[in-house]
Motif scaffolding. Structure first.
Motif, PDB file in Angstrom:
ATOM      1  N   TYR A 147     -39.153  -8.322 -56.842  1.00  9.25           N
ATOM      2  CA  TYR A 147     -39.762  -7.049 -57.207  1.00  9.25           C
ATOM      3  C   TYR A 147     -38.672  -6.044 -57.522  1.00  9.25           C
ATOM      4  CZ  TYR A 147     -38.822  -6.503 -52.189  1.00  9.25           C
ATOM      5  OH  TYR A 147     -38.229  -6.499 -50.954  1.00  9.25           O
ATOM      6  N   LYS A 148     -39.096  -4.954 -58.116  1.00  8.80           N
ATOM      7  CA  LYS A 148     -38.195  -3.839 -58.405  1.00  8.80           C
ATOM      8  C   LYS A 148     -38.562  -2.704 -57.473  1.00  8.80           C
ATOM      9  CE  LYS A 148     -36.732  -0.894 -62.262  1.00  8.80           C
ATOM     10  NZ  LYS A 148     -36.925  -0.655 -63.717  1.00  8.80           N
ATOM     11  N   ASP A 149     -37.569  -2.188 -56.770  1.00  9.18           N
ATOM     12  CA  ASP A 149     -37.776  -1.043 -55.896  1.00  9.18           C
ATOM     13  C   ASP A 149     -37.097   0.161 -56.544  1.00  9.18           C
ATOM     14  OD1 ASP A 149     -38.557  -0.289 -52.861  1.00  9.18           O
ATOM     15  OD2 ASP A 149     -36.787   0.823 -53.529  1.00  9.18           O
ATOM     16  N   LEU A 150     -37.873   1.185 -56.826  1.00 10.65           N
ATOM     17  CA  LEU A 150     -37.353   2.355 -57.536  1.00 10.65           C
ATOM     18  C   LEU A 150     -36.561   3.312 -56.658  1.00 10.65           C
ATOM     19  CD1 LEU A 150     -40.469   3.191 -59.743  1.00 10.65           C
ATOM     20  CD2 LEU A 150     -38.352   2.016 -60.433  1.00 10.65           C
ATOM     21  N   TYR A 151     -36.579   3.115 -55.344  1.00  9.41           N
ATOM     22  CA  TYR A 151     -36.042   4.129 -54.426  1.00  9.41           C
ATOM     23  C   TYR A 151     -34.750   3.728 -53.733  1.00  9.41           C
ATOM     24  CZ  TYR A 151     -40.651   5.654 -55.576  1.00  9.41           C
ATOM     25  OH  TYR A 151     -41.763   6.009 -56.299  1.00  9.41           O
ATOM     26  N   THR A 152     -34.345   2.465 -53.817  1.00  9.16           N
ATOM     27  CA  THR A 152     -33.047   2.040 -53.289  1.00  9.16           C
ATOM     28  C   THR A 152     -32.023   2.146 -54.409  1.00  9.16           C
ATOM     29  OG1 THR A 152     -33.676  -0.247 -53.745  1.00  9.16           O
ATOM     30  CG2 THR A 152     -33.890   0.511 -51.465  1.00  9.16           C
ATOM     31  N   SER A 153     -30.736   2.105 -54.044  1.00 14.60           N
ATOM     32  CA  SER A 153     -29.699   2.358 -55.034  1.00 14.60           C
ATOM     33  C   SER A 153     -28.455   1.518 -54.795  1.00 14.60           C
ATOM     34  CB  SER A 153     -29.317   3.841 -54.993  1.00 14.60           C
ATOM     35  OG  SER A 153     -28.296   4.112 -55.923  1.00 14.60           O
ATOM     36  N   THR A 154     -27.718   1.309 -55.879  1.00  9.55           N
ATOM     37  CA  THR A 154     -26.397   0.687 -55.803  1.00  9.55           C
ATOM     38  C   THR A 154     -25.295   1.706 -56.097  1.00  9.55           C
ATOM     39  OG1 THR A 154     -26.530  -0.027 -58.109  1.00  9.55           O
ATOM     40  CG2 THR A 154     -27.284  -1.606 -56.429  1.00  9.55           C
ATOM     41  N   VAL A 155     -25.637   2.986 -56.011  1.00  8.53           N
ATOM     42  CA  VAL A 155     -24.661   4.066 -56.207  1.00  8.53           C
ATOM     43  C   VAL A 155     -24.164   4.504 -54.828  1.00  8.53           C
ATOM     44  CG1 VAL A 155     -24.290   6.403 -57.086  1.00  8.53           C
ATOM     45  CG2 VAL A 155     -25.814   4.836 -58.323  1.00  8.53           C
ATOM     46  N   PRO A 156     -22.879   4.281 -54.517  1.00  8.81           N
ATOM     47  CA  PRO A 156     -22.372   4.542 -53.164  1.00  8.81           C
ATOM     48  C   PRO A 156     -22.452   5.986 -52.687  1.00  8.81           C
ATOM     49  CG  PRO A 156     -20.829   3.198 -54.405  1.00  8.81           C
ATOM     50  CD  PRO A 156     -21.872   3.654 -55.374  1.00  8.81           C
ATOM     51  N   THR A 157     -22.578   6.941 -53.571  1.00  5.35           N
ATOM     52  CA  THR A 157     -22.519   8.343 -53.163  1.00  5.35           C
ATOM     53  C   THR A 157     -23.866   8.961 -52.811  1.00  5.35           C
ATOM     54  OG1 THR A 157     -22.628   9.001 -55.490  1.00  5.35           O
ATOM     55  CG2 THR A 157     -20.428   8.779 -54.500  1.00  5.35           C
ATOM     56  N   ILE A 158     -24.953   8.171 -52.837  1.00  7.03           N
ATOM     57  CA  ILE A 158     -26.255   8.747 -52.486  1.00  7.03           C
ATOM     58  C   ILE A 158     -26.821   8.067 -51.242  1.00  7.03           C
ATOM     59  CG2 ILE A 158     -26.710   9.414 -54.884  1.00  7.03           C
ATOM     60  CD1 ILE A 158     -28.785   7.214 -55.019  1.00  7.03           C
ATOM     61  N   GLY A 159     -27.725   8.741 -50.561  1.00  7.97           N
ATOM     62  CA  GLY A 159     -28.274   8.251 -49.294  1.00  7.97           C
ATOM     63  C   GLY A 159     -29.066   6.971 -49.395  1.00  7.97           C
TER      64      GLY A 159
END
Length: 192
Positions: A147-159
């Motif tokens: 699935y695709k989760d719109l709220y997780t991230s691979t950008v280290p500078t965000i929570g």
């Protein structure tokens, strides 16, 4: 006489609104993550263990358009009782001792908490790390999902960044079964 009735209605309405907002975090709803570096991959592989037969991995890849993260989840060897099983991205990595309680709480940068369960029809109001709340609990001994989760991230500078965190599988009663750290993979498992 009408003033107290109107006041009572207003107060009651205010309380209802406060109650209705309990699933929204202290900092509001989760934001859709954008500009995730395309090709960025993090993999959490469950450890071999004599304590549990649960094996598997979670692959998290920045979505092709940079919005959200694509997940491929494969677990096997789950117990035949104690479910439905839940799994989350936790705030801290697994300590060197391997003790899953060291991963602390779920990834929750908007400070939503766990008081009311995640409503899968309102994903932005769920904890960022509550993957099973948003995308389905585990009801079998083997589980495969993508699935695709719109709220997780691979950008280290965000929570909402998951790269320096862990995945934890729990029994329905929230007892932790097993856990693993997400680590950067420089070769996408989906290429070639």
């Amino acid at each position: 006489m009408r003033v107290p009735s109107i006041l009572a209605a207003f107060v009651t309405s205010g309380l209802v609104l406060v109650g209705a907002q309990s699933s929204t975090g202290l900092f509001g709803d989760a934001a859709v993550t954008r500009n995730n570096p395309i090709g960025e991959v993090y993999i959490a592989t469950l450890p071999d263990s004599t304590i549990t037969a649960v094996r598997g991995q979670v692959i998290a890849t920045a979505a092709e358009d940079g919005t959200g993260v694509a997940f491929v989840v494969t677990f096997s060897g789950l117990p035949t009782s104690g479910g439905p099983f839940i799994y989350h991205v936790h705030d801290q990595p697994v300590p060197t001792s391997g003790n899953c309680t060291g991963t602390l709480a779920h990834l929750d940068p908007y400070i939503r908490g766990e008081t009311s369960p995640c409503d899968a029809t309102q994903l932005a109001t769920c904890q960022v790390g509550d993957l099973s709340g948003k995308h389905g609990k585990i009801n079998e001994t083997t589980f495969i999902a993508s699935y695709k989760d719109l709220y997780t991230s691979t950008v280290p500078t965000i929570g909402a960044f998951l790269g320096n965190r862990s995945i934890v599988i729990h029994y329905a009663n929230k007892t932790r079964i097993t856990c693993a750290n997400f680590t950067a993979s420089y070769v996408s498992p989906f290429v070639g």
